[in-house]
Design an enzyme around this catalytic site. Structure first.
Site, PDB file in Angstrom:
ATOM      1  CD  GLU A 168      -3.119  -0.357   2.323  1.00 51.78           C
ATOM      2  OE1 GLU A 168      -3.110   0.809   2.788  1.00 51.78           O
ATOM      3  OE2 GLU A 168      -3.823  -1.259   2.755  1.00 51.78           O
ATOM      4  CD  GLU A 182      -5.603   6.029   6.059  1.00 55.74           C
ATOM      5  OE1 GLU A 182      -6.496   5.175   6.065  1.00 55.74           O
ATOM      6  OE2 GLU A 182      -4.720   6.099   6.932  1.00 55.74           O
ATOM      7  CG  ASN A 203       1.242   3.749   6.918  1.00 49.34           C
ATOM      8  OD1 ASN A 203       2.456   3.569   7.023  1.00 49.34           O
ATOM      9  ND2 ASN A 203       0.353   3.004   7.544  1.00 49.34           N
ATOM     10  CD  GLU A 251       0.803   4.102  10.990  1.00 50.54           C
ATOM     11  OE1 GLU A 251       1.930   4.020  11.527  1.00 50.54           O
ATOM     12  OE2 GLU A 251      -0.052   3.193  11.054  1.00 50.54           O
ATOM     13  CD1 TRP A 295      -9.888   3.764  12.807  1.00 47.45           C
ATOM     14  CD2 TRP A 295      -8.217   5.232  12.577  1.00 47.45           C
ATOM     15  NE1 TRP A 295      -9.641   3.917  11.455  1.00 47.45           N
ATOM     16  CE2 TRP A 295      -8.614   4.806  11.286  1.00 47.45           C
ATOM     17  CE3 TRP A 295      -7.170   6.157  12.684  1.00 47.45           C
ATOM     18  CZ2 TRP A 295      -8.019   5.275  10.115  1.00 47.45           C
ATOM     19  CZ3 TRP A 295      -6.572   6.624  11.515  1.00 47.45           C
ATOM     20  CH2 TRP A 295      -6.998   6.176  10.248  1.00 47.45           C
ATOM     21  NE  ARG A 311       2.357   2.650  16.106  1.00 48.54           N
ATOM     22  CZ  ARG A 311       2.234   2.959  14.823  1.00 48.54           C
ATOM     23  NH1 ARG A 311       2.485   4.195  14.402  1.00 48.54           N
ATOM     24  NH2 ARG A 311       1.875   2.047  13.952  1.00 48.54           N
TER      25      ARG A 311
END
Length: 317
Positions: free
Chosen positions: A105, A109, A124, A136, A200, A275
């Site tokens: 991908e 967005e 992303n 991201e 989200w 993360r």
């Protein structure tokens, strides 16, 4: 003449001059098909403009006729106005329908917000199903994207991915040996969708889509599909050499990109210690940038990629 070299020569020249009018504009019927959403997708009388709507019943979307391996892909987009919390408009490339477990991908967005708060843009990439490593970045803009049309573009080559807003480069991803298959390398389709991501998209799901403001309408025009088309059965390039190497962006573009990132980037995965205790291998950690970005609130992300999000919404119609 090598077709991809011609494409990229156009793109680099246009980006530095601030114009995209030299590249041919595709009509909707020439380049795209309806994906989902019944009558929530409308092609205007000029044949070159499309409205995608989200209401309580369904979102909507369209996709390119062809598969592409590298090229330049662009559209002018006007986003919905007023209260848009929970709404996501996406302009992206994917091969999730062909490679369910190892898809690629490249994403733009657009994340809606409550009244009085600005839209955010998220970019992303995924390669070979590497959805466990989100790459991201999020940004604000120097304009209100609901007040008029602005051009959003993706340049994808064998070794680079560059995201553009109004011909200003905002992000460059270089293929590195350490990324391995995480760099998108298989033929992809171009998509555009609008959908409900209340769980989200806005403040980690704190603010939901409010359908009293529906329909939410995203407007698309000025489509550019300048890439290497691929036979969907043989998966072989039909019109150009996909192995062409291309240098990085030109110095003038880089200065503009660095200015944009300094003033408008709100989040980068490379600086997210929650993360990633160790940044992904391709990250170069700038201490000044890391210090600036740690002042922003933690970012909450949805499921891994459009394969899940948009797959659900394809079946609503």
């Amino acid at each position: 003449m090598d077709y991809l070299i011609l494409i990229l020569g156009f793109v680099f020249a246009l980006a530095s001059s601030g114009s995209s009018t030299t590249l041919p504009i595709s009509s909707f019927d020439e380049g795209f098909s309806h994906l989902f959403g019944d009558n929530n997708m409308q092609v205007l009388k000029d044949g070159k403009s499309v409205h995608l709507s989200l209401d309580q019943r369904t979102g909507s979307g369209f996709l390119s006729h062809d598969l592409y391996l590298h090229g330049f892909f662009s559209a002018s987009i006007k986003l919905p106005a007023y209260y848009t919390a929970g709404v996501v408009v996406a302009f992206y490339m994917s091969n999730g329908d062909m490679y369910e477990k190892n898809h690629d991908e490249i994403d733009f967005e657009f994340l809606g917000n409550i009244k009085g708060k600005e839209w955010k843009i998220q970019t992303n990439v995924y390669g070979n199903g590497s959805t466990n490593v989100g790459r991201e970045e999020r940004y604000s803009l120097w304009f209100d994207p609901s007040n008029g049309f602005h051009q959003y573009s993706i340049l994808w080559t064998q070794d680079h991915i560059i995201f553009y807003v109004d011909n200003v480069a905002i992000r460059e991803i270089k293929r590195t040996e350490s990324m391995g298959g995480d760099f998108p390398s298989k033929p992809m389709t171009l998509y555009a969708t609008i959908w409900d991501a209340s769980e989200w998209a806005t403040n980690g799901g704190k603010y939901k889509v409010n359908y009293k403001y529906a329909p939410y309408v995203a407007e698309f025009s000025n489509f550019v599909l300048h890439g290497c088309t691929v036979d969907p059965i043989e998966l072989m390039s039909l019109q150009c050499d996909p192995e062409t190497n291309v240098d990085s962006i030109i110095p003038m573009e880089r200065i503009k990109m660095e200015s944009f990132r300094k003033n408008h980037m709100k989040y980068s995965y490379c600086h997210d210690k929650i993360r990633y205790t160790t940044p992904p291998s391709e990250c170069f950690v700038d201490p000044k940038e890391a210090k600036r970005l740690k002042n922003f609130n933690p970012i909450t992300f949805g499921d891994s990629g459009h394969l899940h999000h948009h797959g659900k919404r394809h079946h609503q119609s």
